[in-house]
Design a protein around this motif. Structure first.
Motif, PDB file in Angstrom:
ATOM      1  N   SER A 124       0.846  -1.193   0.000  1.00  0.00           N
ATOM      2  CA  SER A 124       0.000   0.000   0.000  1.00  0.00           C
ATOM      3  C   SER A 124       0.879   1.241   0.000  1.00  0.00           C
ATOM      4  CB  SER A 124      -0.918   0.018   1.232  1.00  0.00           C
ATOM      5  OG  SER A 124      -1.830  -1.050   1.195  1.00  0.00           O
ATOM      6  N   TYR A 125       0.424   2.265  -0.696  1.00  0.00           N
ATOM      7  CA  TYR A 125       1.149   3.529  -0.754  1.00  0.00           C
ATOM      8  C   TYR A 125       0.263   4.641  -0.215  1.00  0.00           C
ATOM      9  CZ  TYR A 125       3.991   0.803  -3.977  1.00  0.00           C
ATOM     10  OH  TYR A 125       4.771  -0.170  -4.537  1.00  0.00           O
ATOM     11  N   PRO A 126       0.847   5.619   0.472  1.00  0.00           N
ATOM     12  CA  PRO A 126       0.017   6.696   1.026  1.00  0.00           C
ATOM     13  C   PRO A 126      -0.325   7.743  -0.031  1.00  0.00           C
ATOM     14  CG  PRO A 126       2.306   6.988   1.677  1.00  0.00           C
ATOM     15  CD  PRO A 126       2.249   5.693   0.921  1.00  0.00           C
ATOM     16  N   CYS A 127      -1.617   7.965  -0.240  1.00  0.00           N
ATOM     17  CA  CYS A 127      -2.080   9.031  -1.131  1.00  0.00           C
ATOM     18  C   CYS A 127      -1.766  10.382  -0.481  1.00  0.00           C
ATOM     19  CB  CYS A 127      -3.581   8.880  -1.359  1.00  0.00           C
ATOM     20  SG  CYS A 127      -4.322  10.191  -2.369  1.00  0.00           S
ATOM     21  N   ALA A 128      -1.790  11.437  -1.289  1.00  0.00           N
ATOM     22  CA  ALA A 128      -1.550  12.780  -0.755  1.00  0.00           C
ATOM     23  C   ALA A 128      -2.580  13.155   0.296  1.00  0.00           C
ATOM     24  CB  ALA A 128      -1.560  13.803  -1.885  1.00  0.00           C
ATOM     25  N   CYS A 129      -3.779  12.536   0.238  1.00  0.00           N
ATOM     26  CA  CYS A 129      -4.818  12.827   1.224  1.00  0.00           C
ATOM     27  C   CYS A 129      -4.588  12.063   2.527  1.00  0.00           C
ATOM     28  CB  CYS A 129      -6.197  12.507   0.665  1.00  0.00           C
ATOM     29  SG  CYS A 129      -6.567  10.731   0.536  1.00  0.00           S
ATOM     30  N   GLY A 130      -3.633  11.121   2.520  1.00  0.00           N
ATOM     31  CA  GLY A 130      -3.325  10.348   3.719  1.00  0.00           C
ATOM     32  C   GLY A 130      -3.901   8.950   3.736  1.00  0.00           C
ATOM     33  N   ALA A 131      -4.815   8.645   2.815  1.00  0.00           N
ATOM     34  CA  ALA A 131      -5.423   7.311   2.775  1.00  0.00           C
ATOM     35  C   ALA A 131      -4.489   6.329   2.069  1.00  0.00           C
ATOM     36  CB  ALA A 131      -6.763   7.373   2.050  1.00  0.00           C
ATOM     37  N   PRO A 132      -4.518   5.039   2.477  1.00  0.00           N
ATOM     38  CA  PRO A 132      -3.684   4.040   1.799  1.00  0.00           C
ATOM     39  C   PRO A 132      -4.276   3.659   0.447  1.00  0.00           C
ATOM     40  CG  PRO A 132      -4.983   2.989   3.509  1.00  0.00           C
ATOM     41  CD  PRO A 132      -5.250   4.467   3.624  1.00  0.00           C
ATOM     42  N   VAL A 133      -3.403   3.490  -0.539  1.00  0.00           N
ATOM     43  CA  VAL A 133      -3.809   3.080  -1.876  1.00  0.00           C
ATOM     44  C   VAL A 133      -3.091   1.777  -2.214  1.00  0.00           C
ATOM     45  CG1 VAL A 133      -3.886   3.681  -4.321  1.00  0.00           C
ATOM     46  CG2 VAL A 133      -4.140   5.470  -2.588  1.00  0.00           C
ATOM     47  N   THR A 134      -3.854   0.763  -2.575  1.00  0.00           N
ATOM     48  CA  THR A 134      -3.284  -0.544  -2.901  1.00  0.00           C
ATOM     49  C   THR A 134      -3.688  -0.942  -4.314  1.00  0.00           C
ATOM     50  OG1 THR A 134      -3.485  -1.213  -0.576  1.00  0.00           O
ATOM     51  CG2 THR A 134      -3.079  -2.950  -2.190  1.00  0.00           C
ATOM     52  N   PRO A 135      -2.728  -1.281  -5.189  1.00  0.00           N
ATOM     53  CA  PRO A 135      -3.099  -1.735  -6.532  1.00  0.00           C
ATOM     54  C   PRO A 135      -4.014  -2.947  -6.453  1.00  0.00           C
ATOM     55  CG  PRO A 135      -0.742  -1.282  -6.413  1.00  0.00           C
ATOM     56  CD  PRO A 135      -1.261  -1.213  -5.011  1.00  0.00           C
TER      57      PRO A 135
END
Length: 232
Positions: free
Chosen positions: A25-36
């Motif tokens: 998971s990578y942190p979006c600029a908004c702070g939420a985790p983003v997972t492919p």
């Protein structure tokens, strides 16, 4: 998308070994985790040639809708093959935004650097060695037959940022050089290792690591696992 990482069974296309894989998971600029989002019906492929413009995938954030570009999910098989995991609805993007460092699953947090150039690969290996506790890391006095040599007190490392898997000769040359200097050694490769190189490294006690595009070295043999475990 966002949320908890999903796990899929991945079969190495080279040796047939099965792995359980969860996408980082990578942190979006908004702070939420983003997972492919992994494609459960897709076919994993072996990475043979690196094309930097095709290494990125666009993934929207489920929280804010922002579309970020992140490295394709990959894993290093113990056989030396780098396996790319299919992503649902994926499309490659040239370049890619700089992803912030993601937390490591190790006991201390390792802060990687995204790999886009050969210099980035060397930097990633140097950062990892420093994380393991090695200091005064510098370019090695003796240039290896391929790649770039790094040296620290008691250790020689070779970083191969090319698109061909490291060969037996590469591993043997590193081991011989380290022996003459009474030092340990480690090999970092962007494209993995040939089966023969992997077997030779196992016999000689050479730790092998595959560099993924997030800049996190992945151990691919037991000697690398043992070296990785020294980071308490």
């Amino acid at each position: 998308m966002g949320g908890m990482p999903e796990s899929v069974a991945v079969c190495c296309p080279a040796c047939g070994r099965e792995h359980q894989y969860a996408a980082p998971s990578y942190p979006c600029a908004c702070g939420a985790p983003v997972t492919p989002p992994l494609d459960h019906h897709g076919t994993p492929t072996a990475v043979v040639h690196r094309a930097w413009a095709e290494e990125w995938v666009t993934v929207p954030c489920a929280a804010c809708g922002r579309r970020g570009q992140w490295p394709y999910p990959e894993l290093g098989c113990p056989c030396g093959t780098v396996v790319r995991i299919p992503v649902a609805g994926a499309r490659s993007e040239p370049g890619g935004a700089e992803p912030p460092a993601s937390p490591s699953r190790r006991r201390r947090v390792f802060q990687p650097v995204t790999i886009r150039t050969a210099r980035d690969a060397v930097t990633a290996a140097a950062l990892y060695l420093r994380w393991l506790g090695y200091r005064d890391i510098r370019r090695a006095d003796q240039r290896p037959p391929s790649g770039i040599g790094l040296a620290a007190r008691g250790l020689l490392a070779q970083v191969d940022p090319t698109v061909r898997p490291a060969a037996v000769r590469d591993v043997e040359c590193l081991w011989l050089t380290a022996m003459t200097e009474s030092a340990g050694c480690a090999y970092f490769s962007l494209a993995g290792f040939s089966p023969e190189a992997r077997a030779r490294a196992d016999a000689l006690g050479v730790p092998l690591f595959v560099l993924d595009l997030t800049g996190t070295p992945q151990p691919v043999n037991s000697h690398a696992d043992a070296l990785d475990a020294t980071a308490d």
